[in-house]
Design an enzyme around this catalytic site. Structure first.
Site, PDB file in Angstrom:
ATOM      1  N   HIS A 289       0.827  -1.208   0.000  1.00  0.00           N
ATOM      2  CA  HIS A 289       0.000   0.000   0.000  1.00  0.00           C
ATOM      3  C   HIS A 289       0.864   1.261   0.000  1.00  0.00           C
ATOM      4  CE1 HIS A 289       1.014   0.924   4.186  1.00  0.00           C
ATOM      5  NE2 HIS A 289       0.906  -0.379   4.417  1.00  0.00           N
TER       6      HIS A 289
ATOM      7  N   GLU B   4      -1.714  -7.104   7.334  1.00  0.00           N
ATOM      8  CA  GLU B   4      -0.405  -6.976   7.953  1.00  0.00           C
ATOM      9  C   GLU B   4      -0.331  -7.800   9.237  1.00  0.00           C
ATOM     10  OE1 GLU B   4       2.616  -6.875   7.852  1.00  0.00           O
ATOM     11  OE2 GLU B   4       3.086  -4.778   7.387  1.00  0.00           O
TER      12      GLU B   4
END
Length: 203
Positions: free
Chosen positions: A21, A95
């Site tokens: 990202h 994550e």
């Protein structure tokens, strides 16, 4: 005859662009984001557009993402440029969870837990296991196709290490890393758009 066989072999291979990202304010502050849903900042959106321009040089069939907004927005920006709509969000692409250290800066976390053993944190082994599980599932479900999967730096590094057996470098915000599965298994072709010479685990 050879061309036909080569074409058939290519049709069963799967290529995945693993994209981190874009930047968030917590990235700038050096905070452990983990499963916290922190949005992109304006620089992160610009980085996503740069990644999209890189990916637009090739052809892609499917776009998926982590469900966290910093990843899904990056995916949507990329999709707008390459002509794909995000088809799925996969929790396996999230994550690493940092437990009680989540939201702290790296220095703050080190002051409490200098060994990096954060209470309640997900283990590196569990992170790599779920990342590889999702990568394998994506390949199984998309034979002969090329995918873009937008995720996070920690899980991308864990996946790359699981393929090569070696630590991966830091993944840049909106960095693009290409992995391919063929008859010989997975190999890493690029990391942060830099070609990798030895990207397959030695048997």
């Amino acid at each position: 005859m050879t061309d036909h066989l080569d074409s058939r072999a290519r049709s069963t291979s799967v290529r995945v662009a693993l994209v981190r990202h874009g930047e968030t304010d917590w990235n700038v502050e050096g905070r452990l984001q983990g499963s916290s849903d922190i949005p992109l900042n304006d620089i992160g959106r610009s980085q996503a557009r740069t990644a999209a321009a890189t990916l637009a040089d090739d052809s892609w069939d499917t776009l998926v993402s982590s469900p966290l907004s910093r990843a899904s927005e990056t995916a949507d920006i990329i999709g707008h440029v390459i002509g794909l709509t995000r088809s799925a969000d996969h929790e396996d692409l999230m994550e690493r969870r940092f437990g009680r250290a989540e939201g702290m800066t790296g220095y703050e976390a080190w002051a409490y837990w200098p060994d990096g053993d954060y209470p309640g944190a997900e283990s590196h082994e569990a992170l790599a296991e779920r990342g590889r599980r999702r990568l394998d599932l994506l390949a199984d479900e998309n034979p002969g196709r090329s995918l873009v999967a937008v995720a996070h730096g920690g899980i991308i590094r864990a996946v790359l290490r699981s393929i090569t057996g070696h630590p991966a470098p830091r993944i840049a915000n909106a960095g693009v890393s290409i992995v391919v599965r063929d008859d010989d298994g997975w190999s890493v072709r690029t990391v942060n758009s830099v070609p990798v010479r030895h990207g397959r685990r030695l048997r």
